[in-house]
Design an enzyme around this catalytic site. Sequence first.
Site, PDB file in Angstrom:
ATOM      1  N   LYS A   1       0.856  -1.351  -0.021  1.00 20.22           N
ATOM      2  CA  LYS A   1       0.014   0.033  -0.049  1.00 20.22           C
ATOM      3  C   LYS A   1       0.688   1.301   0.118  1.00 20.22           C
ATOM      4  O   LYS A   1       1.768   1.376   0.737  1.00 20.22           O
ATOM      5  CB  LYS A   1      -0.770   0.030   1.102  1.00 20.22           C
ATOM      6  CG  LYS A   1      -2.119  -0.372   0.916  1.00 20.22           C
ATOM      7  CD  LYS A   1      -3.303  -0.199   2.310  1.00 20.22           C
ATOM      8  CE  LYS A   1      -4.455  -0.346   1.648  1.00 20.22           C
ATOM      9  NZ  LYS A   1      -5.657  -0.031   2.890  1.00 20.22           N
TER      10      LYS A   1
ATOM     11  N   GLU B   1     -18.785  -8.330   9.841  1.00 17.18           N
ATOM     12  CA  GLU B   1     -19.954  -7.826  10.448  1.00 17.18           C
ATOM     13  C   GLU B   1     -20.958  -8.798  10.788  1.00 17.18           C
ATOM     14  O   GLU B   1     -21.373  -8.584  12.008  1.00 17.18           O
ATOM     15  CB  GLU B   1     -20.763  -6.708   9.485  1.00 17.18           C
ATOM     16  CG  GLU B   1     -19.823  -5.622   9.074  1.00 17.18           C
ATOM     17  CD  GLU B   1     -19.096  -5.861   7.746  1.00 17.18           C
ATOM     18  OE1 GLU B   1     -18.523  -4.768   7.265  1.00 17.18           O
ATOM     19  OE2 GLU B   1     -19.161  -7.005   7.139  1.00 17.18           O
TER      20      GLU B   1
ATOM     21  N   ARG C   1     -25.218  -5.446   6.627  1.00 18.94           N
ATOM     22  CA  ARG C   1     -24.481  -6.735   6.186  1.00 18.94           C
ATOM     23  C   ARG C   1     -24.824  -7.911   7.388  1.00 18.94           C
ATOM     24  O   ARG C   1     -24.546  -8.784   7.136  1.00 18.94           O
ATOM     25  CB  ARG C   1     -23.122  -6.541   5.894  1.00 18.94           C
ATOM     26  CG  ARG C   1     -22.834  -5.811   4.766  1.00 18.94           C
ATOM     27  CD  ARG C   1     -21.511  -5.037   4.687  1.00 18.94           C
ATOM     28  NE  ARG C   1     -20.442  -6.243   4.649  1.00 18.94           N
ATOM     29  CZ  ARG C   1     -19.969  -6.830   3.704  1.00 18.94           C
ATOM     30  NH1 ARG C   1     -20.348  -6.334   2.462  1.00 18.94           N
ATOM     31  NH2 ARG C   1     -18.896  -7.613   3.749  1.00 18.94           N
TER      32      ARG C   1
END
Length: 625
Positions: A278, A363, A391
């Site tokens: 990243k 979740e 979700r």
Amino acid sequence: MEALLEQIESPSHLRKLSRESLKGLATELRSRLIETVSQTGGHFSSNLGTVELTIALHYVFNTPEDRIIWDVGHQTYSHKILTGRNARMGTIRQQGGLSGFPRREESVYDAFGTAHSSTSISAALGMAAAAQLSGSQRKAVAIIGDGALTAGMAYEALNNAGASTCDVLVILNDNDMSISPPVGALNQYLAELMSGRFYAEAKKLGSEVLRNAPPLFALARHIEKQTQTLIQSNTIFEKLGFTYTGPIDGHDVNGLVEALEKLSKAKGPQFLHVVTRKGQGYEKAEIDPVTYHGPGKFNPSVGVVPSASTKTTFTQVFGQWLCDMAAKDPRLVGITPAMREGSGMVEFSQRFPNRYHDVGIAEQHAVTFAAGLACEGFKPVVAIYSTFLQRAYDQLIHDVALQNLPVVFALDRAGLVGADGPTHAGMYDIAFTRCIPNMSVACPADENECRQLLSTAYAQDHAVTVRYPRGAGVGTPLQKDLTPLPFGKAELVRQGESLAILCFGPLLHEALKVAPSLNATVVNMRWAKPLDLQMLREIAQSHDRLVTLEDGTRSGGAGSAVLEALQEMQISKQVLVVGFEDEFTEHGDPALLMQQYGLTAIGIQKSIEARWPVAQPSSNLRRVV
């Protein structure tokens, strides 16, 4: 000499370039990303990490005929640039401009709309199955990050895909990061699997050292292949039915092209493990990918400068409340699905590490995990964005509410979210939570009330959601203690005459701006469930017209709750429900969007005057500030 990027208006132009020029193109593309995002803000470190992979994908595959599905989709800025949207990159995440995520209506190259994680493999498998059924030779490729593999949906898709005969390619973009630092056994497993970057770097170094000694180089290649075969046969992906390749260096564009060309011809489910970094190519983002995940505008030579704003955000209010309540009550356990920074839990994680749980992008698990803790006498607080609670809806009903367990849900990013757009919009939670038995819904109007209502929610013996918006409020001073507000009780804020505005949440302050010109009563309802029926009855009996105001959807929201209650009480009144219409909101500047959707003071007044023209002359609009 014309820049390579200026020659590319579509992937067909990219595929005309020589392989030798791809490395130079990657340099130009990375510079373009730095230039663009520094001027507009947006997702940054994740996009810098996928430059070479994006080039290689469009170089090898015949897009848009071949389908490329990007998981989450916040790493697709290079993809947008290479697919005819370079000139519009200055509009990304701006109102009327490009979306920050793939959208089917935006481009034929956006094969599937994504913004929530872990959906790519399912979608790609569906497309691969469609190609198989129709006799098409087109390919389907899913690019998923290691963080997104922590979600159950990804495993469901891997299980299904591995047992199929579909030609589907899953690419794992292993950058050791989602938004927050990685967690869980899967992350440890990937770190051990050929040691990720270590393997790629060791291979690169070995190649450089041995290439001048051909016999030794050939021997090393033979040993490498034998070692890879041994390890690959034991990977979880092989066990699931995939042919595993990797890990390979995700910043070696020519190596990626070579691997993808082989895999594009392979049959059945394939899995390519790519190691990236990243922030690649911008040192500040490499060092601190969290800060540079989604920065605002910044000077590339200086980097991101901390905000000078003195206003406390709702997220900060929650984070401080969580620490204060945890210090008072050892039963409190804090849970987040991979959003430690975004949900304001960094300090809590440091001060109370044994009571802090980042469960990854999971979740559903987060909610049922909280339910298990609640069964054993603990007081779980789940910090979750409004859009992400969607979700875990089954778990919310089946595992928490049905068993009447005391779990507090701190719903950040409720209401309009701005630049992230419709996929992250938080205006549905009132509607989808208030219909669940054994659940209450709190709607604080400002920062201090948010702190107080969190304490109120924590004191209950059933599930409660406390919803609050992104960013700062009006600057209300915060009390130091943890005194709760009365449960289910509203507050009369301003006394007027025949018109009453019933406010749910931060729009209370917009109502107070318009109330004097309308001589309106203003009530801070505070709770969408339970409603303060005593206050509602009194207001309804003493006023001719009622207005409900919320930063949620009108369909099934707090206004609907008021209408239902009035009907139950057999009180017939004229009621205007003000909120978001039955449509998806677009991305853009939150203040401008609130104006567009009529949820500023002047918009509210216009809606009232349009409904009851005699009630207030339009000339009073100029009095609203």
